[in-house]
Design a protein around this motif. Structure first.
Motif, PDB file in Angstrom:
ATOM      1  N   THR A   1       0.852  -1.203   0.000  1.00 45.34           N
ATOM      2  CA  THR A   1       0.000   0.000   0.000  1.00 45.34           C
ATOM      3  C   THR A   1       0.882   1.244   0.000  1.00 45.34           C
ATOM      4  N   VAL A   2       0.314   2.339  -0.514  1.00 46.31           N
ATOM      5  CA  VAL A   2       1.048   3.600  -0.610  1.00 46.31           C
ATOM      6  C   VAL A   2       0.183   4.718  -0.030  1.00 46.31           C
ATOM      7  N   VAL A   3       0.801   5.577   0.790  1.00 45.27           N
ATOM      8  CA  VAL A   3       0.074   6.729   1.341  1.00 45.27           C
ATOM      9  C   VAL A   3       0.688   7.999   0.750  1.00 45.27           C
ATOM     10  N   LEU A   4      -0.164   8.815   0.124  1.00 45.36           N
ATOM     11  CA  LEU A   4       0.304  10.012  -0.561  1.00 45.36           C
ATOM     12  C   LEU A   4      -0.038  11.241   0.282  1.00 45.36           C
ATOM     13  N   THR A   5       1.004  11.991   0.704  1.00 42.94           N
ATOM     14  CA  THR A   5       0.761  13.204   1.503  1.00 42.94           C
ATOM     15  C   THR A   5       1.585  14.333   0.910  1.00 42.94           C
ATOM     16  N   THR A   6       1.075  14.949  -0.133  1.00 41.53           N
ATOM     17  CA  THR A   6       1.898  15.884  -0.910  1.00 41.53           C
ATOM     18  C   THR A   6       1.793  17.327  -0.472  1.00 41.53           C
ATOM     19  N   GLY A   7       0.937  17.623   0.524  1.00 38.55           N
ATOM     20  CA  GLY A   7       0.842  18.993   1.020  1.00 38.55           C
ATOM     21  C   GLY A   7       0.499  19.977  -0.076  1.00 38.55           C
ATOM     22  N   THR A   8       1.224  21.103  -0.094  1.00 34.64           N
ATOM     23  CA  THR A   8       0.960  22.106  -1.134  1.00 34.64           C
ATOM     24  C   THR A   8       2.001  22.010  -2.249  1.00 34.64           C
ATOM     25  N   TYR A   9       2.646  20.837  -2.367  1.00 36.13           N
ATOM     26  CA  TYR A   9       3.739  20.721  -3.343  1.00 36.13           C
ATOM     27  C   TYR A   9       3.254  20.439  -4.760  1.00 36.13           C
ATOM     28  N   LEU A  10       2.044  19.822  -4.904  1.00 34.97           N
ATOM     29  CA  LEU A  10       1.586  19.404  -6.236  1.00 34.97           C
ATOM     30  C   LEU A  10       1.343  20.618  -7.123  1.00 34.97           C
ATOM     31  N   ARG A  11       2.130  20.750  -8.163  1.00 41.09           N
ATOM     32  CA  ARG A  11       2.072  21.893  -9.085  1.00 41.09           C
ATOM     33  C   ARG A  11       2.003  23.204  -8.298  1.00 41.09           C
ATOM     34  N   GLY A  12       2.758  23.238  -7.189  1.00 38.77           N
ATOM     35  CA  GLY A  12       2.748  24.420  -6.335  1.00 38.77           C
ATOM     36  C   GLY A  12       3.215  25.649  -7.100  1.00 38.77           C
ATOM     37  N   LYS A  13       2.593  26.795  -6.796  1.00 41.89           N
ATOM     38  CA  LYS A  13       2.974  28.043  -7.458  1.00 41.89           C
ATOM     39  C   LYS A  13       2.889  29.173  -6.443  1.00 41.89           C
TER      40      LYS A  13
ATOM     41  N   LEU B   1       4.662  38.774  -9.384  1.00 41.14           N
ATOM     42  CA  LEU B   1       5.671  37.711  -9.505  1.00 41.14           C
ATOM     43  C   LEU B   1       5.029  36.349  -9.254  1.00 41.14           C
ATOM     44  N   GLN B   2       5.283  35.425 -10.151  1.00 43.54           N
ATOM     45  CA  GLN B   2       4.760  34.067  -9.969  1.00 43.54           C
ATOM     46  C   GLN B   2       5.836  33.073 -10.349  1.00 43.54           C
ATOM     47  N   TYR B   3       5.995  32.018  -9.557  1.00 44.21           N
ATOM     48  CA  TYR B   3       6.921  30.972  -9.989  1.00 44.21           C
ATOM     49  C   TYR B   3       6.516  29.638  -9.382  1.00 44.21           C
ATOM     50  N   GLU B   4       6.875  28.573 -10.109  1.00 45.41           N
ATOM     51  CA  GLU B   4       6.560  27.229  -9.625  1.00 45.41           C
ATOM     52  C   GLU B   4       7.401  26.953  -8.399  1.00 45.41           C
ATOM     53  N   SER B   5       6.719  26.555  -7.312  1.00 45.89           N
ATOM     54  CA  SER B   5       7.470  26.321  -6.085  1.00 45.89           C
ATOM     55  C   SER B   5       6.590  25.624  -5.058  1.00 45.89           C
ATOM     56  N   GLY B   6       7.244  24.860  -4.202  1.00 46.59           N
ATOM     57  CA  GLY B   6       6.551  24.351  -3.022  1.00 46.59           C
ATOM     58  C   GLY B   6       6.564  25.466  -1.980  1.00 46.59           C
ATOM     59  N   PRO B   7       6.122  25.171  -0.747  1.00 46.71           N
ATOM     60  CA  PRO B   7       6.114  26.204   0.286  1.00 46.71           C
ATOM     61  C   PRO B   7       7.533  26.662   0.606  1.00 46.71           C
ATOM     62  N   ASN B   8       7.677  27.933   0.927  1.00 51.57           N
ATOM     63  CA  ASN B   8       8.961  28.492   1.304  1.00 51.57           C
ATOM     64  C   ASN B   8      10.072  28.122   0.329  1.00 51.57           C
ATOM     65  N   ASN B   9       9.759  28.264  -0.936  1.00 52.07           N
ATOM     66  CA  ASN B   9      10.730  28.037  -2.004  1.00 52.07           C
ATOM     67  C   ASN B   9      11.294  26.621  -2.076  1.00 52.07           C
ATOM     68  N   GLN B  10      10.597  25.663  -1.566  1.00 52.71           N
ATOM     69  CA  GLN B  10      10.982  24.263  -1.766  1.00 52.71           C
ATOM     70  C   GLN B  10      10.644  23.869  -3.196  1.00 52.71           C
TER      71      GLN B  10
ATOM     72  N   TYR C   1       3.507  35.416   1.033  1.00 57.84           N
ATOM     73  CA  TYR C   1       3.162  34.983  -0.327  1.00 57.84           C
ATOM     74  C   TYR C   1       1.850  34.193  -0.314  1.00 57.84           C
ATOM     75  N   ALA C   2       1.234  34.091  -1.487  1.00 54.36           N
ATOM     76  CA  ALA C   2       0.116  33.156  -1.662  1.00 54.36           C
ATOM     77  C   ALA C   2       0.661  31.944  -2.395  1.00 54.36           C
ATOM     78  N   ILE C   3       0.099  30.776  -2.119  1.00 50.88           N
ATOM     79  CA  ILE C   3       0.543  29.585  -2.856  1.00 50.88           C
ATOM     80  C   ILE C   3      -0.675  28.822  -3.368  1.00 50.88           C
ATOM     81  N   GLU C   4      -0.583  28.466  -4.636  1.00 44.72           N
ATOM     82  CA  GLU C   4      -1.635  27.652  -5.258  1.00 44.72           C
ATOM     83  C   GLU C   4      -1.130  26.230  -5.408  1.00 44.72           C
ATOM     84  N   TYR C   5      -2.020  25.275  -5.296  1.00 44.10           N
ATOM     85  CA  TYR C   5      -1.590  23.879  -5.406  1.00 44.10           C
ATOM     86  C   TYR C   5      -2.763  23.012  -5.827  1.00 44.10           C
TER      87      TYR C   5
END
Lengths: 625, 458
Positions: A151-163, A169-178, A341-345
């Motif tokens: 089994t697999v558990v997926l916990t991707t937070g705000t990283y999925l296609r994070g912006k 200014l907009q750029y692809e990024s996870g939280p705090n520039n991850q 910042y605002a982050i979209e995911y």
């Protein structure tokens, strides 16, 4: 090039608050577990506010602890202050909140994971799931490693296609520039998952050396020792304060003048943001008549001067952020060390999940945390432990564990998600729970320790201590029911001393304690307990007796609902074949696939007549058209 | 939900000599015993026997009706549960009071088709009957839904909506105090909550009073006003509605369609069917109108037949007098402001002794007597109201009573020093009960309210 890496029972992707709980639970339940994370330096990272707990959320932390989770123990070791909130109100809504030392919190959680015998930790980015016959059987990493698992558990937070969005200014990024996770997002879409785009945000941070706290109100921690976990024995008494200041007319004017530069209003943000966590620009537009808003200044840790500016979440341009800060009392000279910042995911539509948090689409795949549309560390951790437990139980061939709405806030949270879905990042509120009086933070252990023990996450010695506590409560309540006061002169004098009216009849102590002016301590003066009782036991005795009438009322409601919850909807039910259903209900039922009539009845648009029809259809074995 | 005790009126309401209330559920016997006095308690009675006794008000001991009660124990009953059937005297009042007393003991009013549903779920009826049950539930629900929509524009729902929004504002405020303890919203005080609740209590009591006497019927009593052209039907309707919705002229046959109008006469809701004058006519448009009138007559619960005080009895009058004999009806002799030409005694004889009310719509002389007569007929049980209408009404009363009881508990709780967040349980219950009256009980409302009323967040 890919290569065959090791085999595991359970793989957890992501080591945020959901992933850590999931991995620890699975490993502690005896599953060989792999925890993969983009960076070992961001384990249990808090990208937003430095606090854990509060109303509903603090309840969840206690519930997690009773189930054998880590969050409560970890924050007990790493906080800079703790406060009991709502103490002026009834005990059902008392709520514990801690300010965290963020770095310390991460370090302690990382250590707990590293020390866990069954758990392997590895830094890597997962790009794809390994699929076999429609089921998930492992993962493939960017480096080409193929890990197999049951089994697999997926916990991707705000990283999925994070912006990340700051002004224009907009750029692809996870939280705090991850680094964000792009390929996995596309892969989920290819597998057929329905995705939504959500938005959240964080305020700027400032250097405490550059602020003037003399213009602010101090917000100290409690002097009484506090802890979330049943197991905590060492209390941190050396606490740091937070500070309260306010925005003012100048701030609001400045924001109004710069609204055209706010991406929220220039249409650059497509994701849905949460109403309970609006940006400062949003607050000023929507509540224009409010002439000030609270701003809490909170330390991010003991070994740093960085302060979190609660109340000032924003995606305005950097220069505007700096200027806004300087309009606020005490922050006139504040140096901004991180920009808000605002982050979209991407998140998946959570009605695609079973109540076990396994996806309906891909057997063997579980999801937890922000990917399911929630927000908040506690909400994530709660789903994490449940996903981890159920991923492990699936490996072991056991039925999933599902908490009811009357068992826990965790039950409310998951049921809301999988039954109703959400169109904004979901946050727990006490008003979402219909049995709030039963779901108190003080009785989380009484509600859930049995379950944690059965699951195998509560160790024997703790369980025995718990049983002793439970027995002590029971014994003392029985004693108070049996002990009666006779209305004689001596008794009346004592009552008068306690400032309460005479009794007219022979009265049980258990009834006397229901008088609002009397506490358990005062009852003790009339008739002391034969053995010494702990504070926790006395607290329970008092609450359970004092509010007995209301508790009974809630229990009655639970009982009514229980029969519906226990009526399972069999797998063979074919909603297209039930002629009496309204078309809206049919569509919703097909989508949610409720497991019980209780769950079905909570789907919006499904009315009681539909439930009756469904019940009849099930009773007759689906034979009628 | 499935094991509680339910009740409903099992016979059609109206002039029948006996009405039966059926009660089913584990507690059926004990609960009916609360309001029944006979030689023995029902719980002690042998199964499948009939008992003689009285329905009495449990607190005042006042006798409500003399009844025969059939006691049937599970499992040999229609629902396979314990069943009690109370045979009351026909007519509205006794049955209504008996049912309301029952509901006050904790019996729940049955949903449409619920007895049959239980019979099925308990294995009493077979597969072939199940589909019929589904149809029944569906049909009744659809009907109720349609009626609810119509009613949603009515006064009751406006009133309930405003009560609910008052409650939800208070709930949202309480919720914010709890969920956002550090937010700078005023903390609600017990005194404030008590004051608010007391005013709601008064409102609910007023609503209940109208509900009790006025019955807040979902559909109203279908009332047909008939008579020869230009006898004053539309004017009467206007006088009753005090609005000028129907067209009134002196040309015979101007009112061609059946227009429905709802009015409240002394607390009794009438659905007025304005009909074109009934007569044999060459005019095709008029003919359609007449057909409609005859149809309206067929669906009427009450007929108001109008004749002209200032003209002698015509052939058409006699034709209509014959037609209305079968209906509960009143004879209205209009235009008493003009010289009398009609022979009252002939009218009386030809109508089969129906009550006559001389009046003048123009001068409004006698309108009071008409309204009084309608009220008397209704309360005497002389108007046949279909059972569904009544049942939804009893449901409303039950829900309003529940709401009021909950609000009362909020007040007494807070006054005794119970924390507000606990008294909120009762307030939420009141909010939900009221929501059920108008078919809105979604908890999401509250969350929306919180975020629109308060500016929250980090």
């Amino acid at each position: 090039m890919s290569y065959q890496a090791s085999n595991f029972d359970v793989i957890v992707i992501g080591a945020g608050h959901a992933g850590c709980e999931a991995a620890l639970a699975a490993a502690r339940m005896g599953c060989k577990t792999l925890l993969l994370t983009l960076s070992l330096d961001t384990i249990a990272y808090m990208p937003c506010n430095p606090s854990i707990g509060g109303p509903a959320k603090g309840h969840v932390v206690r519930e997690l602890d009773a189930l054998g989770g880590e969050m409560g123990k970890n924050i007990d070791k790493t906080h800079i202050q703790m406060r009991m909130l709502n103490t002026g109100k009834g005990p059902a809504v008392y709520a514990l909140r801690a300010q965290a030392d963020k770095v310390l919190y991460q370090r302690e959680m990382k250590k707990a994971i590293e020390e866990e015998p069954n758990l392997t930790l590895h830094q890597n980015m997962v790009e794809k799931l390994l699929m076999e016959d429609g089921s998930c059987k492992g993962v493939i990493t960017r480096t080409g490693a193929e890990y197999h698992a049951k089994t697999v558990v997926l916990t991707t937070g705000t990283y999925l296609r994070g912006k990340i969005i700051i002004g224009d200014l907009q750029y692809e990024s996870g939280p705090n520039n991850q680094q964000p996770s792009i390929n996995l997002a596309h892969h989920l879409q290819e597998l057929g998952f329905e995705m939504v785009r959500f938005k959240t945000g964080t305020p700027p941070r400032i250097n405490s050396r550059t602020i003037d706290t003399s213009k602010m109100e101090i917000q100290p921690g409690d002097t009484e020792p506090r802890a979330f976990s049943f197991e905590t024995k060492a209390y941190i008494m050396d606490q740091l304060p937070c500070w309260l200041t306010y925005t003012n007319e100048k701030t609001h004017q400045y924001i109004q003048d710069n609204l055209h530069r706010a991406p929220m209003y220039s249409g650059q943000i497509e994701g849905r943001g949460p109403r309970y966590c609006p940006s400062i620009e949003d607050k000023i537009v929507r509540f224009a008549d409010k002439n000030r808003h609270q701003i809490f200044i909170e330390p991010e840790g003991r070994e740093t001067l960085e302060m979190y500016v609660q109340g000032l979440s924003t995606s305005l341009p950097e220069d505007v952020q700096q200027d806004i800060l300087r309009t606020i009392d005490g922050l006139e000279k504040a140096e901004m060390v991180r920009t808000g910042y605002a982050i979209e995911y991407d998140a998946i539509v959570p009605t695609q999940l079973w109540p076990s948090l396994e996806t309906k689409l891909v057997p063997g795949l579980f999801t937890a945390g922000q990917i399911n549309g929630t927000s908040g560390y506690e909400e994530a951790a709660a789903q994490g432990i449940m996903a981890g437990i159920n991923a492990a139980r699936k490996v072991q061939g056991k039925e999933p564990v599902v908490l009811n709405r009357s068992d826990a806030y965790i039950g409310v949270l998951i049921d809301d998600l999988v039954t109703k879905g959400t169109n904004e990042p979901y946050r727990l509120l006490t008003s979402r729970a219909e049995y709030r009086l039963l779901l108190r933070h003080d009785n989380a252990d009484l509600r859930l320790t049995d379950k944690g023990y059965e699951i195998g996450l509560i160790k024997e010695d703790r369980y025995q201590r718990f049983v002793a506590k439970r027995n002590a409560i029971k014994t003392e309540i029985e004693r108070l029911r049996k002990t009666k006061l006779t209305p004689n002169a001596e008794v009346q004098t004592k009552l008068a001393e306690l400032g309460t009216p005479d009794i007219n009849n022979v009265t049980e102590l258990a009834n006397l304690i229901k008088r609002p002016e009397l506490t358990y301590q005062e009852i003790m003066k009339l008739s002391p307990a034969p053995v010494e009782l702990s504070d926790e036991v006395m607290e329970q005795v008092e609450i359970q007796l004092k509010y007995e009438g209301y508790i009974q009322k809630s229990l009655l409601q639970v009982d009514k609902m229980k029969r519906m919850e226990e009526k399972r909807i069999p797998h063979w039910v074919d909603y297209t074949k039930i002629s009496g259903l309204s078309s809206e209900s049919r569509e919703k039922l097909q989508q949610v696939m409720p497991v019980s009539l209780g769950q079905a009845s909570r789907i919006s648009g499904v009315n009681p007549a539909d439930i009756s029809i469904l019940m009849i259809y099930i009773e007759q074995g689906g034979r009628t058209a | 939900m499935e094991n509680d005790t339910i009740a409903a009126i099992a016979t059609a309401m109206g002039e029948s000599s006996i009405a039966i209330i059926r009660v089913s559920g584990q507690e059926a016997l004990t609960l009916v015993d609360h309001i029944y006095q006979g030689k023995n308690k029902l719980i002690e009675a042998t199964s499948h026997t009939v008992q003689y006794g009285h329905i009495v008000h449990p607190s005042t001991n006042e006798k409500v009706d003399e009844v025969l009660v059939t006691v049937m124990m599970a499992p040999r009953t229609f629902t396979r549960e314990n069943v009690v059937e109370i045979s009351c005297h026909g007519g509205l009042i006794a049955v209504e009071q008996t049912l309301e007393l029952l509901l006050s003991t904790g019996v729940r009013l049955a949903e449409p088709g619920e007895f049959t549903k239980r019979a099925f779920l308990n294995g009493r009826i077979d597969l072939s009957q199940a589909e019929a049950v589904i149809d029944l539930i569906r049909a009744k629900t659809d009907k109720a839904a349609k009626v609810a929509i119509r009613q949603s524009e009515g006064k009751l729902s406006t009133h309930i909506r405003s009560l609910r929004s008052e409650i939800v504002e208070t709930l949202a405020h309480l919720a914010v105090n709890v969920d956002y303890p550090e937010y700078d919203a005023d903390v609600l005080t017990g005194q404030f909550v008590v004051e608010r609740c007391k005013s709601m209590q008064t409102d609910l009591e007023r609503l209940l009073q109208t509900a009790r006497q006025g019955k807040i019927l979902r559909e109203g009593i279908a009332t047909a006003i008939i008579g020869r052209p230009n006898v004053g039907k539309s004017s009467l309707m206007n006088a009753l509605t005090q609005e000028n919705k129907a067209i009134v002229t002196d040309i015979p046959g101007t009112t061609r369609d059946v227009i429905e109008e709802y009015v409240n006469v002394r607390g009794i809701p009438l659905k007025l069917l304005d009909t074109a004058g009934i007569r044999e006519t060459e005019d095709i448009v008029e003919q359609i109108g007449v057909k409609r009138s005859e149809k309206a007559l067929q669906s009427a619960d009450l007929v108001l037949f109008m004749i002209n005080h200032a003209e002698s009895l015509q052939k058409e009058d006699l034709f209509l007098l014959e037609k209305i004999k079968a209906y509960p009806s009143l004879i209205i002799i209009n235009k008493t402001d003009l010289p009398q030409q009609i022979d009252y005694e002939v009218v009386q004889a030809k109508s089969g002794n129906k009550k006559m009310i001389p009046l003048s719509v123009k001068t409004e002389n006698g309108l009071d007597q008409l309204e009084e007569a309608i009220k008397d007929m209704f309360f005497a049980g002389n108007i046949d109201v279909n059972d569904q209408t009544y049942v939804s009404n009893a449901r409303h009363i039950q829900l309003l009573e529940q709401a009021k009881a909950s609000i009362t508990e909020v007040i007494s709780g807070v006054e005794q020093g119970i924390p507000l967040d606990m008294a909120e349980i009762d307030m939420k219950n009141a909010w939900q009960s009221l929501g059920e009256v108008i078919g809105e009980a979604v908890a999401e409302d509250l969350i929306d309210q919180i975020f629109s009323q308060f500016c929250l967040g980090k």
